[in-house]
Design an enzyme around this catalytic site. Sequence first.
Site, short mmCIF file in Angstrom:
data_model
loop_
_atom_site.label_atom_id
_atom_site.label_comp_id
_atom_site.label_asym_id
_atom_site.label_seq_id
_atom_site.Cartn_x
_atom_site.Cartn_y
_atom_site.Cartn_z
N SER A 93 -13.58 17.30 71.48
CA SER A 93 -12.15 17.10 71.30
C SER A 93 -11.48 16.92 72.67
O SER A 93 -11.86 16.00 73.40
CB SER A 93 -11.56 18.27 70.50
OG SER A 93 -10.30 17.93 69.97
N HIS A 227 -13.40 18.12 61.82
CA HIS A 227 -13.22 18.07 63.27
C HIS A 227 -14.16 19.04 63.97
O HIS A 227 -14.61 18.79 65.09
CB HIS A 227 -11.77 18.40 63.61
CG HIS A 227 -11.38 18.08 65.02
ND1 HIS A 227 -11.28 16.78 65.49
CD2 HIS A 227 -11.07 18.88 66.07
CE1 HIS A 227 -10.93 16.79 66.76
NE2 HIS A 227 -10.80 18.06 67.14
#
Length: 249
Positions: A93, A227
């Site tokens: 990320s 995610h």
Amino acid sequence: MKAGIDSGWFRRYGAGGARRRVLILPHAGGSAAYFHRWGREFGEDTEVLVARYPGRHVRIDEPFVLRMDELADAVTEALLPFLDLPLTLFGHSMGASVAYEVALRLEARHSVRLDGLHVSSRKAPHRLTPRALHREDDDALIAEVRRLGGTDGVPLDDPALRALVLPAIRADFTIVGTYGPRTAVPVGCPVHGYVGDQDPSLTETDMTAWADVAPLGYTQQVFRGGHFYLVEERDALIRALGGAPAGVR
């Protein structure tokens, strides 16, 4: 069993005799503690470094970094004593953007070419669409963290614990919200991308834009999950990074 060794910006896992290093750069709101188990799941030939961002855990008394360039500069300088072995970077990320910027700095300033740049769950620098979440209230930040699945909800439901973790989340969201889009400057090493097939923040197609900064080659692997697919797919991801999780050596 490899023991952890403290070293300033990095938590170190490994002993003498390593032939390569892997640096892990955590996500927004993340910490070295999140990747503690990873440090013990690579082969004996690999030393693992996990970045420890200021303002949390053992660096709780240090001011937060609020800009990507400042963070990448600091990580790059901290890495200079560790360039005696081939180096691979992995960032998840926000950490993927940090890894990319560090790779550029190592090449431009120190003539260091990485063995590989591994980026996870993050758009390429020239395709980023920053959001100003760092300017929103605490409830908006908490909602975004939960949307991405970055917490089990317990710390953020406890007022005392929430007061401890929210400043780090806001600081990192400031980095994310003020970074990009940037010119697609190529890196001088292969790039490998990873993404969950149910990630609410980007698609598999979004990730393929990393090929634009990878003239030496780009590969992509899709995992089941969102995610934070790397929680369930940790062993497979470590294998992709050249590691050897316990039980498969």
